[in-house]
Design a protein around this motif. Structure first.
Motif, PDB file in Angstrom:
ATOM      1  N   SER A  91       0.825  -1.204   0.000  1.00  0.00           N
ATOM      2  CA  SER A  91       0.000   0.000   0.000  1.00  0.00           C
ATOM      3  C   SER A  91       0.859   1.253   0.000  1.00  0.00           C
ATOM      4  CB  SER A  91      -0.906  -0.014   1.249  1.00  0.00           C
ATOM      5  OG  SER A  91      -1.780   1.079   1.274  1.00  0.00           O
ATOM      6  N   SER A  92       0.265   2.360  -0.475  1.00  0.00           N
ATOM      7  CA  SER A  92       0.925   3.663  -0.409  1.00  0.00           C
ATOM      8  C   SER A  92      -0.117   4.749  -0.254  1.00  0.00           C
ATOM      9  CB  SER A  92       1.771   3.942  -1.659  1.00  0.00           C
ATOM     10  OG  SER A  92       0.937   4.185  -2.785  1.00  0.00           O
ATOM     11  N   ILE A  93       0.279   5.836   0.396  1.00  0.00           N
ATOM     12  CA  ILE A  93      -0.530   7.050   0.488  1.00  0.00           C
ATOM     13  C   ILE A  93       0.249   8.115  -0.271  1.00  0.00           C
ATOM     14  CG2 ILE A  93      -1.642   8.720   2.018  1.00  0.00           C
ATOM     15  CD1 ILE A  93      -1.512   6.567   4.232  1.00  0.00           C
ATOM     16  N   SER A 144      -2.879  -0.727 -13.452  1.00  0.00           N
ATOM     17  CA  SER A 144      -2.784  -2.175 -13.269  1.00  0.00           C
ATOM     18  C   SER A 144      -2.395  -2.494 -11.832  1.00  0.00           C
ATOM     19  CB  SER A 144      -1.741  -2.759 -14.225  1.00  0.00           C
ATOM     20  OG  SER A 144      -1.540  -4.139 -13.987  1.00  0.00           O
ATOM     21  N   GLY A 145      -3.157  -3.366 -11.208  1.00  0.00           N
ATOM     22  CA  GLY A 145      -2.802  -3.861  -9.878  1.00  0.00           C
ATOM     23  C   GLY A 145      -3.112  -2.926  -8.737  1.00  0.00           C
ATOM     24  N   LEU A 146      -3.898  -1.868  -8.975  1.00  0.00           N
ATOM     25  CA  LEU A 146      -4.149  -0.868  -7.945  1.00  0.00           C
ATOM     26  C   LEU A 146      -5.627  -0.784  -7.590  1.00  0.00           C
ATOM     27  CD1 LEU A 146      -1.890   2.043  -9.292  1.00  0.00           C
ATOM     28  CD2 LEU A 146      -1.333   0.402  -7.478  1.00  0.00           C
ATOM     29  N   LYS A 147      -5.907  -0.664  -6.304  1.00  0.00           N
ATOM     30  CA  LYS A 147      -7.256  -0.432  -5.806  1.00  0.00           C
ATOM     31  C   LYS A 147      -7.221   0.782  -4.895  1.00  0.00           C
ATOM     32  CE  LYS A 147     -10.919  -2.492  -2.942  1.00  0.00           C
ATOM     33  NZ  LYS A 147     -12.006  -2.134  -3.889  1.00  0.00           N
ATOM     34  N   VAL A 148      -8.169   1.689  -5.038  1.00  0.00           N
ATOM     35  CA  VAL A 148      -8.245   2.893  -4.211  1.00  0.00           C
ATOM     36  C   VAL A 148      -9.028   2.579  -2.944  1.00  0.00           C
ATOM     37  CG1 VAL A 148      -8.993   5.297  -4.100  1.00  0.00           C
ATOM     38  CG2 VAL A 148      -8.197   4.347  -6.273  1.00  0.00           C
ATOM     39  N   ILE A 149      -8.434   2.844  -1.774  1.00  0.00           N
ATOM     40  CA  ILE A 149      -9.142   2.622  -0.507  1.00  0.00           C
ATOM     41  C   ILE A 149      -9.325   3.914   0.279  1.00  0.00           C
ATOM     42  CG2 ILE A 149      -8.488   0.204  -0.294  1.00  0.00           C
ATOM     43  CD1 ILE A 149      -6.375   1.053   1.766  1.00  0.00           C
ATOM     44  N   ILE A 243      -6.202  22.918  -4.384  1.00  0.00           N
ATOM     45  CA  ILE A 243      -6.264  21.853  -3.385  1.00  0.00           C
ATOM     46  C   ILE A 243      -6.266  20.543  -4.158  1.00  0.00           C
ATOM     47  CG2 ILE A 243      -8.803  21.829  -3.181  1.00  0.00           C
ATOM     48  CD1 ILE A 243      -8.259  21.367  -0.102  1.00  0.00           C
ATOM     49  N   THR A 244      -5.340  19.667  -3.849  1.00  0.00           N
ATOM     50  CA  THR A 244      -5.167  18.440  -4.616  1.00  0.00           C
ATOM     51  C   THR A 244      -5.381  17.221  -3.719  1.00  0.00           C
ATOM     52  OG1 THR A 244      -2.785  18.362  -4.199  1.00  0.00           O
ATOM     53  CG2 THR A 244      -3.521  19.562  -6.166  1.00  0.00           C
ATOM     54  N   PRO A 245      -5.667  16.071  -4.311  1.00  0.00           N
ATOM     55  CA  PRO A 245      -5.932  14.885  -3.498  1.00  0.00           C
ATOM     56  C   PRO A 245      -4.677  14.123  -3.100  1.00  0.00           C
ATOM     57  CG  PRO A 245      -6.350  14.390  -5.788  1.00  0.00           C
ATOM     58  CD  PRO A 245      -5.964  15.842  -5.730  1.00  0.00           C
ATOM     59  N   TYR A 246      -4.763  13.446  -1.988  1.00  0.00           N
ATOM     60  CA  TYR A 246      -3.875  12.344  -1.648  1.00  0.00           C
ATOM     61  C   TYR A 246      -4.682  11.082  -1.923  1.00  0.00           C
ATOM     62  CZ  TYR A 246       0.599  13.689   0.474  1.00  0.00           C
ATOM     63  OH  TYR A 246       1.885  14.101   0.673  1.00  0.00           O
ATOM     64  N   VAL A 247      -4.051  10.090  -2.535  1.00  0.00           N
ATOM     65  CA  VAL A 247      -4.740   8.857  -2.902  1.00  0.00           C
ATOM     66  C   VAL A 247      -4.119   7.699  -2.135  1.00  0.00           C
ATOM     67  CG1 VAL A 247      -5.450   7.357  -4.784  1.00  0.00           C
ATOM     68  CG2 VAL A 247      -5.165   9.810  -5.204  1.00  0.00           C
ATOM     69  N   TRP A 248      -4.966   6.953  -1.440  1.00  0.00           N
ATOM     70  CA  TRP A 248      -4.518   5.780  -0.682  1.00  0.00           C
ATOM     71  C   TRP A 248      -4.783   4.552  -1.543  1.00  0.00           C
ATOM     72  CZ3 TRP A 248      -6.146   4.887   5.117  1.00  0.00           C
ATOM     73  CH2 TRP A 248      -5.376   3.859   5.668  1.00  0.00           C
ATOM     74  N   VAL A 272     -12.016   5.282   8.607  1.00  0.00           N
ATOM     75  CA  VAL A 272     -11.776   5.974   9.872  1.00  0.00           C
ATOM     76  C   VAL A 272     -10.418   6.679   9.842  1.00  0.00           C
ATOM     77  CG1 VAL A 272     -11.460   5.681  12.366  1.00  0.00           C
ATOM     78  CG2 VAL A 272     -13.250   4.402  11.171  1.00  0.00           C
ATOM     79  N   ALA A 273      -9.415   6.011   9.272  1.00  0.00           N
ATOM     80  CA  ALA A 273      -8.070   6.596   9.216  1.00  0.00           C
ATOM     81  C   ALA A 273      -8.034   7.843   8.341  1.00  0.00           C
ATOM     82  CB  ALA A 273      -7.075   5.552   8.700  1.00  0.00           C
ATOM     83  N   VAL A 274      -8.785   7.844   7.231  1.00  0.00           N
ATOM     84  CA  VAL A 274      -8.859   9.033   6.383  1.00  0.00           C
ATOM     85  C   VAL A 274      -9.471  10.195   7.162  1.00  0.00           C
ATOM     86  CG1 VAL A 274     -10.068  10.040   4.408  1.00  0.00           C
ATOM     87  CG2 VAL A 274      -8.845   7.889   4.152  1.00  0.00           C
TER      88      VAL A 274
END
Length: 346
Positions: A91-93, A144-149, A243-248, A272-274
């Motif tokens: 995972s990455s943020i 490829s291989g990525l899911k947004v949480i 204002i830009t997004p951070y993507v988890w 909850v963490a977001v």
């Protein structure tokens, strides 16, 4: 970015990953990479990791162990996302700049002054919003291989800092070398205002400002504060221009390999963490670590409504042209959905 540039730490993780199955099992490890400091009270992404870790490990009775890799230990955002895509890291943020190398249409957020306030941004830049779901589905389809949480803002509105002069008009931007992410839309915006866009990776920004490679930069108060840019910048302009997004992100195969019960834990714990990450951004902004800290080293001014309008008139058409030319019909359609969502949230 090729695997030849991996750090020894990344190589070690790759070795461990090849030795273990990504399917759910007892003592599964979920590693999260991000660029910000490790202390939960210093950055929103660290707060997210800390809350997520506690919730996941408790809810799974330790069957999933969460490890955070802050401060770019696993490389820059684009490299970390590449590792998530390949299943090397789970995972990455990541910031919009890193995401853009894998999903360029994230640049639709860069219409200057599109968001009127942080409340609207919170409603729109969220995985539970209609637009958030549309963005996540498009991103997953195009990568490829990525899911947004998780989706959240990058720490608040962007403001300008520089070492040359107060920015009170477009004329004050003339010739300023302003560090940007490697986003065509960011570069277009700075150039349209008379500045000189200077793309520089996050890890090199402080040194670039210190040595004069760049005169200034633009970031939220959160990042400007924990990076200690007040040590190498003399002026700050409260502009609220972006204002830009951070993507988890999480590796899709890893997530699908979890049991249904563990997937549900990941889903609610990330939500909850977001929320905790957003709250930490607002707390830091409102604390002595926000503007008061920056004011100790920089002179601070705020753009008036008239000045803001002049910036809007100069920059919005140029950025719109870039989105149309770079991202095509799909990008324009996504931008239209974003602007509609902003309008509905007001």
């Amino acid at each position: 970015m090729t695997n030849n540039n991996r750090t020894p730490l990344v190589a070690a993780i790759l070795t461990l990953s090849m030795a273990a199955s990504v399917t759910a099992q007892a003592n599964t490890t979920l590693r999260i990479a991000h660029l910000n400091p490790p202390e939960p009270t210093s950055s929103h992404s660290a707060a997210m990791v800390a809350v997520f870790k506690q919730l996941v490990e408790t809810a799974t009775s330790g069957e999933i162990q969460v490890e955070g890799y802050p401060s770019g230990q696993l490389g820059d955002d684009a490299n970390a996302i590449n590792q998530v895509s390949q299943g090397i890291v789970e995972s990455s943020i990541s910031s919009a700049g890193g995401v853009a190398e894998h999903y360029p249409r994230i640049g639709i957020f860069d219409i200057p002054f599109a968001f009127p306030n942080i409340g609207v941004a919170t409603d729109v830049i969220d995985l539970s919003s209609d637009f958030g779901q549309q963005l996540a589905a498009d991103m997953e389809a195009e990568t490829s291989g990525l899911k947004v949480i998780g989706l959240l803002d990058s720490g608040g509105f962007f403001h300008f800092t520089n070492s040359q002069r107060p920015i009170e008009s477009i004329e004050d931007m003339e010739g300023l070398r302003v560090r940007t992410m490697t986003l065509d839309t960011h570069e277009t915006m700075i150039n349209s205002l008379g500045g000189e866009a200077t793309p520089i990776s996050w890890s090199e920004v402080y040194t670039a400002l210190q040595t004069g490679v760049a005169d200034g930069q633009m970031n939220p108060i959160l990042q400007t504060s924990f990076a200690n840019f007040e040590e190498v910048q003399q002026y700050m302009t409260i502009s609220n221009h972006l204002i830009t997004p951070y993507v988890w992100l999480i590796n899709d195969a890893f997530y699908e390999g979890l049991s249904e019960e563990h997937q549900k834990v990941i889903d609610w714990a990330s939500k909850v963490a977001v929320d905790a990450g957003r709250a930490m951004s607002r707390i830091i902004e409102a604390s002595d670590e926000g503007l008061p800290k920056l004011a100790e080293g920089m002179e601070i001014n705020t753009l008036s409504s008239e000045q803001r309008q002049a910036f809007i008139d100069a920059s919005q058409p140029a950025v719109l042209d870039t989105i149309e030319s770079q991202y095509g019909e799909e990008g324009v359609a996504l931008l239209d959905s974003l602007m509609e969502s902003i309008e509905q949230a007001q």
